[in-house]
Design a protein around this motif. Structure first.
Motif, PDB file in Angstrom:
ATOM      1  N   LEU A   1       0.760  -1.327   0.009  1.00 50.60           N
ATOM      2  CA  LEU A   1      -0.077   0.010   0.019  1.00 50.60           C
ATOM      3  C   LEU A   1       1.004   1.231   0.086  1.00 50.60           C
ATOM      4  CD1 LEU A   1      -2.913  -1.060   2.537  1.00 50.60           C
ATOM      5  CD2 LEU A   1      -2.844  -1.070  -0.147  1.00 50.60           C
ATOM      6  N   PHE A   2       2.014   1.293   0.880  1.00 50.62           N
ATOM      7  CA  PHE A   2       2.715   2.360   0.963  1.00 50.62           C
ATOM      8  C   PHE A   2       3.355   2.629  -0.653  1.00 50.62           C
ATOM      9  CE2 PHE A   2       7.381   3.863   1.652  1.00 50.62           C
ATOM     10  CZ  PHE A   2       6.966   5.234   2.014  1.00 50.62           C
ATOM     11  N   CYS A   3       3.846   1.394  -1.310  1.00 47.32           N
ATOM     12  CA  CYS A   3       4.444   1.774  -2.525  1.00 47.32           C
ATOM     13  C   CYS A   3       3.393   2.313  -3.586  1.00 47.32           C
ATOM     14  CB  CYS A   3       4.913   0.253  -3.344  1.00 47.32           C
ATOM     15  SG  CYS A   3       6.222  -0.134  -2.358  1.00 47.32           S
ATOM     16  N   THR A   4       1.984   1.903  -3.297  1.00 50.16           N
ATOM     17  CA  THR A   4       1.182   2.399  -4.327  1.00 50.16           C
ATOM     18  C   THR A   4       0.867   3.760  -4.179  1.00 50.16           C
ATOM     19  OG1 THR A   4      -0.380   0.495  -3.740  1.00 50.16           O
ATOM     20  CG2 THR A   4      -1.625   2.087  -4.851  1.00 50.16           C
ATOM     21  N   TYR A   5       1.179   4.478  -2.782  1.00 48.14           N
ATOM     22  CA  TYR A   5       1.024   5.784  -2.566  1.00 48.14           C
ATOM     23  C   TYR A   5       2.435   6.563  -3.177  1.00 48.14           C
ATOM     24  CZ  TYR A   5       1.540  10.185  -0.346  1.00 48.14           C
ATOM     25  OH  TYR A   5       1.528  11.608   0.144  1.00 48.14           O
ATOM     26  N   LEU A   6       3.623   5.814  -3.039  1.00 46.41           N
ATOM     27  CA  LEU A   6       4.850   6.472  -3.613  1.00 46.41           C
ATOM     28  C   LEU A   6       4.384   6.511  -5.213  1.00 46.41           C
ATOM     29  CD1 LEU A   6       7.656   4.418  -2.066  1.00 46.41           C
ATOM     30  CD2 LEU A   6       6.960   6.709  -1.498  1.00 46.41           C
ATOM     31  N   GLU A   7       3.926   5.527  -5.876  1.00 43.18           N
ATOM     32  CA  GLU A   7       3.556   5.707  -7.283  1.00 43.18           C
ATOM     33  C   GLU A   7       2.693   6.786  -7.622  1.00 43.18           C
ATOM     34  OE1 GLU A   7       3.864   1.163  -7.961  1.00 43.18           O
ATOM     35  OE2 GLU A   7       2.347   1.831  -9.654  1.00 43.18           O
ATOM     36  N   GLU A   8       1.454   6.870  -6.641  1.00 47.78           N
ATOM     37  CA  GLU A   8       0.949   8.048  -7.217  1.00 47.78           C
ATOM     38  C   GLU A   8       1.328   9.316  -7.013  1.00 47.78           C
ATOM     39  OE1 GLU A   8      -2.285   9.189  -4.200  1.00 47.78           O
ATOM     40  OE2 GLU A   8      -3.890   9.168  -5.689  1.00 47.78           O
TER      41      GLU A   8
END
Ligand code: ADP
Ligand code: PHD
Length: 439
Positions: free
Chosen positions: A126-133
């Motif tokens: 989930l953290f990586c999804t945020y970084l990507e966003e």
């Protein structure tokens, strides 16, 4: 390379995860960010696993659904674009589908470890999804591909170094890496973990393996305090600790650090910093190999201690008696924390009583054995406190009237430990806070 470990409360809310991303990208030094599970998740997974073990499938299903609802709410605040929300939903679907599948499988210890691993797998993805966003470049390093323990559950640092080194090389040029704390693979190649609170240990092992410049442990308090803030009202942060002091405090119950988390950093001389995600500007605690100023730094307490007393005949107390006692504990892979001896008896404490029945049976052949459960070790830790002649006096006069079951003095220059009944722990910590620190 810098290691930044963020604990459960530091990733416990969407806004906190945003702050973690900000802290992890605040400067140019390459970083490995080690994340724990969102606070409460591992406890929820433990409860789900226990229900399954008891065959309570409906209760387990309800607990899985409740956890999933929490995560649906979490992602709604974590990310905002349609594309990111879709990715976050796919992450939840993958992991909650797994949890629903296990409802149909019979419970085993290996399955239990798989269940417990879901927390860190979810938080990092989930953290990586945020970084990507946010358009931030990163690489996810799956801990299950490099974190290894052997058949005695000891981390294999050389293997970790080789596997992690190869993975870092594959991503040369990347400045931000994300990995899971806590989880690893065991000697059988199964998913396993470094025990509760083990993400600190992961971070220190990664710091040692990567030859990091610093291992930062980000949590919800301004560093190591001089006493347990959950028990004692007035406590203050300690700005400097040596590795030896920090290792004693972690081992003897200062929850801010996993008991084994100091040795990898100490062995490879990586400074450790304890910092507060909720107050990033606060000084925190710096832990290095340098000796600190002499004097008491902090008091810690460890619950769940069992004292075992073995009383021998004089004849048996001839040389070789202690060896025979220790061999029995060694055979049952049970480590001893405190020891006191007299002419005819020896008392030891253990914090893992799982092999106690077998140990008692064998000790019975050496003498009369008695057991006191529900004890607590209280340790006063600080550079050379054992050579401060007034320290013992201050300790004992502040504990006047309290029954002390054992005292350990002189084993380490930096530690004085007392064994008291667990229900006296709070009173003892409060009195020592006054007697030793004047607080
Ligand atoms: N001596 C101490 N100094 C600081 N914190 C301590 C100490 N003893 C116990 N704690 C507790 O440790 C907590 C932080 O550890 P932990 O809950 O494992 O954090 P995280 O979830 O970030 O890993 C603090 O909130 C505090 O209540
Ligand atoms: N998820 C693990 C790992 C951990 O270390 O958590 P924390 O960093 O919040 O103590 C646990 O709850 O035990």
């Amino acid at each position: 390379m810098k290691i930044m470990k963020f604990g459960g409360t530091s990733v416990g809310k969407p806004a906190r995860m945003h702050e973690v991303a900000r802290l992890a990208t605040a400067d140019k030094e390459p970083k490995i960010v080690v994340l724990s599970a969102v606070s409460g998740t591992t406890n929820a997974l433990v409860a789900i696993s226990q229900k399954l073990a008891l065959g309570e499938r409906d209760a387990a299903r309800l607990a899985i659904d409740a956890l999933e609802t929490q995560y649906q709410n979490f992602i709604a605040e974590l990310v905002h674009t349609d594309a990111a929300l879709e990715k976050a939903r796919a992450v939840l679907q993958e992991h909650f589908e797994f949890l629903h599948i296990i409802l149909r499988i019979s419970w085993s210890e290996a399955l239990n470890k798989d269940i417990l691993a879901q927390g860190e797998l979810l938080s990092t993805k989930l953290f990586c999804t945020y970084l990507e966003e946010q358009g931030l470049r990163y690489a996810l390093l799956p801990a299950l591909d490099f974190m290894r323990i052997d058949e005695h559950e000891e981390p294999q640092l050389d293997t970790i170094r080789t596997l992690l080194g190869a993975m870092l090389q594959q991503h040369a040029g990347t400045g931000l890496f994300v990995t899971q704390g806590f989880i690893c693979r065991n000697a059988r190649g199964e998913v396993d973990n470094l025990k509760r609170g083990g993400s600190d240990y992961s971070a220190s092992l990664i710091a040692a393996a990567a030859g990091a410049s610093v291992c930062e442990i980000w949590t919800d308090i301004n560093g190591m305090h001089n006493n347990d803030p959950r028990v004692v009202d007035r406590t203050l942060p300690v700005s400097r600790l040596s590795f030896d002091e920090a290792a004693e405090l972690a081992y003897f119950g200062a929850k801010i650090l996993h008991p084994a988390s100091i040795w990898p950093a100490q062995q490879h001389n990586v400074p450790v910093k304890l910092l507060n995600t909720m107050d990033p500007g606060a000084e925190g605690t710096l832990i290095t190999g340098d000796a600190t100023a002499p004097g008491a730094k902090a008091i810690a307490a460890k619950d769940g201690i069992t004292a075992v007393n073995i009383k021998s005949s004089r004849m048996l107390l001839a040389y070789g008696f202690l060896r025979r006692v220790f061999e029995i504990f060694e055979k049952h892979r049970t480590s001893i924390d405190m020891i006191t001896t007299s002419e005819v008896a020896v008392s030891v404490t253990i914090d893992n009583a799982s092999a106690l029945p077998a140990i008692l049976e064998e000790l019975g052949a050496l003498g009369t054995v008695s057991v006191d459960g529900d004890q607590a070790i209280v340790s006063i830790v600080g550079q050379e406190i054992a050579s401060d002649t007034s320290m013992l006096q201050r300790v004992f006069s502040s504990l006047e009237g309290v029954e002390i079951r054992m005292v350990s003095y002189g084993g380490s220059l930096h530690n004085i430990s007392l064994l008291v009944a667990a229900d006296k722990k709070k009173d003892v910590l409060q009195r020592l806070n006054k007697g030793v620190f004047g607080l």
